[in-house]
Scaffold this motif. Sequence first.
Motif, short mmCIF file in Angstrom:
data_model
loop_
_atom_site.label_atom_id
_atom_site.label_comp_id
_atom_site.label_asym_id
_atom_site.label_seq_id
_atom_site.Cartn_x
_atom_site.Cartn_y
_atom_site.Cartn_z
N LEU A 117 -38.27 56.74 75.88
CA LEU A 117 -36.81 56.77 76.04
C LEU A 117 -36.13 57.60 74.96
CD1 LEU A 117 -36.03 53.14 77.21
CD2 LEU A 117 -35.77 55.25 78.51
N GLU A 118 -36.77 57.73 73.81
CA GLU A 118 -36.19 58.53 72.74
C GLU A 118 -36.08 60.00 73.16
OE1 GLU A 118 -36.33 58.49 67.93
OE2 GLU A 118 -37.66 57.24 69.09
N ILE A 119 -36.99 60.45 73.96
CA ILE A 119 -36.93 61.82 74.49
C ILE A 119 -36.00 61.85 75.71
CG2 ILE A 119 -38.29 63.64 75.62
CD1 ILE A 119 -40.69 62.55 73.89
N GLU A 120 -36.15 60.88 76.58
CA GLU A 120 -35.37 60.87 77.82
C GLU A 120 -33.88 60.69 77.57
OE1 GLU A 120 -35.41 58.76 82.17
OE2 GLU A 120 -37.20 58.70 80.93
N ILE A 121 -33.50 59.96 76.52
CA ILE A 121 -32.08 59.71 76.27
C ILE A 121 -31.33 61.00 75.99
CG2 ILE A 121 -32.17 59.26 73.78
CD1 ILE A 121 -30.17 57.19 76.31
N ARG A 127 -33.61 55.65 64.98
CA ARG A 127 -33.87 56.30 66.27
C ARG A 127 -32.61 57.00 66.75
NH1 ARG A 127 -37.45 52.47 69.96
NH2 ARG A 127 -38.00 54.47 70.85
N TYR A 128 -32.82 58.07 67.47
CA TYR A 128 -31.72 58.88 67.97
C TYR A 128 -30.94 58.13 69.05
CZ TYR A 128 -29.19 62.59 70.33
OH TYR A 128 -28.20 63.34 70.91
N VAL A 129 -29.64 58.02 68.86
CA VAL A 129 -28.74 57.44 69.86
C VAL A 129 -27.56 58.40 70.00
CG1 VAL A 129 -27.28 55.49 70.50
CG2 VAL A 129 -29.39 55.10 69.21
#
Length: 142
Positions: free
Chosen positions: A24-28, A52-54
């Motif tokens: 999900l970190e890539i997909e987001i 984590r990237y948000v």
Amino acid sequence: MGDKRKNLILLTDNYPLSLGEFFLEIEIKYLARHFEDIFIICSSKSENTFGRYVPKNCTILHYELDFSFVEKLISIKGLFNKIIWDELDNLKFRIKPTDIYHILKVALIELRKAQKLSGFLHQVVKENNLSPKELIFYSYWH
């Protein structure tokens, strides 16, 4: 922004509040480019994103999966739900009679979880004035 969809509700177990669900970190990043607003519904109890990237267009909302004793008692109402009896009927030739209690217990708790989540999602939609016509739900739960 003309090609962006309006709203996404993303259901996760842990992302971004733990080190799980790495994909999900890539997909987001992709999702953030294609939706104006993303509401991440996370069942993790942590408040830490662990760096984590948000994306800025994401709102993280915590969903409580734990049940109090009273909520467990309320799950007994599921005995009057046709879904439970249909499920037991489908299983009657595949399970031992001694396992019915355990299967019924799990089914009642899972039904209560679904009802609780449904209520939470309705609340999110209402509080954020989200139009059902402009809303997509995406579940990463297994």
